[in-house]
Design a protein around this motif. Structure first.
Motif, short mmCIF file in Angstrom:
data_model
loop_
_atom_site.label_atom_id
_atom_site.label_comp_id
_atom_site.label_asym_id
_atom_site.label_seq_id
_atom_site.Cartn_x
_atom_site.Cartn_y
_atom_site.Cartn_z
N CYS A 82 0.85 -1.18 0.00
CA CYS A 82 0.00 0.00 0.00
C CYS A 82 0.89 1.24 0.00
CB CYS A 82 -0.91 -0.01 1.23
SG CYS A 82 -1.73 1.56 1.50
N CYS A 85 0.29 3.14 3.74
CA CYS A 85 0.71 2.56 5.02
C CYS A 85 1.83 1.54 4.86
CB CYS A 85 -0.47 1.94 5.76
SG CYS A 85 -1.12 0.44 4.99
N CYS A 107 -7.58 0.06 0.88
CA CYS A 107 -6.57 -0.77 1.54
C CYS A 107 -7.19 -1.44 2.76
CB CYS A 107 -5.39 0.10 1.96
SG CYS A 107 -4.23 -0.73 3.06
N CYS A 110 -5.36 0.52 6.13
CA CYS A 110 -5.52 1.94 6.44
C CYS A 110 -6.73 2.55 5.72
CB CYS A 110 -4.25 2.71 6.08
SG CYS A 110 -3.92 2.78 4.32
ZN LIG Z 1 -2.75 0.98 3.47
#
Ligand SMILES: [Zn+2]
Length: 301
Positions: A82, A85, A107, A110
């Motif tokens: 991601c 994050c 995601c 996050c």
């Molecule tokens: Zn993420």
């Protein structure tokens, strides 16, 4: 192996389904390629620039780089993560199209939105490859054309992002098309392919220089010439007028609608590669029918 081939040859629906499934996975890889290849090229240019113009600085920089930062960055390493994050994407969240839908485009960790372009590229790869399988049926020709389709998708999206058509993709595809013309499976023989490659390159090269001398502007780049050369080598020079015509029509329609929707400044460069790729793909699927329809329209001689 021969039995599998003969079975697939008789059951086109099964062949198309297999192509669609494999192409979904390939589409997932194409997303990685589109994202990483320009970054890899940028790194290479920086290193070459330093090695050429600042050899001392380059030695110092690479000495510190080796000790501080992990330098490895290619199509396999590091794993997809991601961007927000940095959590690596687990296999169950990496299923083409489906994962994106299940996660509602966010995601898992996050909840940052993930661009809908990723599943779109996967779906597009599956649909376009399925169309080729449907049109040509099981065989060497279909497999080679599907491989070219994957290349076209990668090139188009890289061009949209960066206005570049990397030589590392265009040139191998051009060679492959020329070598393929030596086989019995090819759509055209070698002389048609070689003339096609040269004519494809030269025709846009002439347009480019004509346009530049008249207006002082650059309407396209050298990558576009190579892309048309690929189609010339793959489909033969006979298809080139149709591809150029179709790409200008598609380009004009999309350019005009973008101008209307976004009020885009006329000076903003729009990549021409995707139009050539789209036009070439249409010619690949239905070129002969379109040319015949056009000749019929002109009337019998
Ligand atoms: Zn993420």
């Amino acid at each position: 192996m021969a039995e599998v081939a003969s079975y697939l040859g008789q059951h086109n629906g099964l062949f198309i389904s297999l192509v669609v499934l494999v192409s979904l996975l390939i589409g997932s890889f194409l997303n990685v390629l589109v994202y990483r290849l320009p970054k890899m090229m940028e790194r290479e240019w920086q290193q070459e620039y330093q090695a050429y113009f600042q050899p001392d600085a380059s030695a110092a920089a690479s000495a510190t780089a080796n000790t501080t930062t992990p330098e490895r960055f290619n199509l396999a390493v590091p794993r997809s993560a991601c961007p927000k994050c940095n959590t690596p994407i687990a296999a169950r969240d990496n299923i083409p199209v489906i994962s994106w839908l299940l996660l509602k485009g966010r995601c898992r960790h996050c909840k940052t939105p993930i661009s809908s372009r990723y599943p779109a590229v996967e779906a597009l790869t599956a649909v376009m490859s399925g169309l080729v399988a449907w049109q040509y049926g099981f065989g060497m020709l279909a497999l080679v054309l599907i491989f070219f389709t994957w290349g076209l998708i990668a090139l188009s999206f890289i061009d949209i992002d960066t206005m570049l058509l990397p030589d590392s993709l265009t040139l191998p595809l051009l060679w492959l098309a020329l070598v393929f013309s030596l086989t019995d499976s090819a759509l055209v023989n070698s002389s048609q392919a070689i003339i096609g490659a040269a004519a494809g390159y030269l025709s846009l090269w002439l347009v480019y220089w004509g346009f530049k001398l008249l207006t002082g502007k650059e309407g396209m780049g050298y990558g576009d010439f190579k892309l048309l050369a690929i189609f010339g080598a793959l489909l033969g020079w006979q298809q080139l007028p149709l591809i150029i015509l179709l790409s200008s029509v598609v380009g004009a329609v999309i350019g005009a609608s973008m101008l209307a929707i976004q009020g885009r400044d006329k000076a903003t460069p729009i990549p021409f590669g995707p139009y050539i790729a789209a036009a070439g793909f249409i010619a690949l699927l239905w070129g002969e029918q379109l040319t015949n329809a056009y000749l019929n329209y002109l009337g019998p001689y």
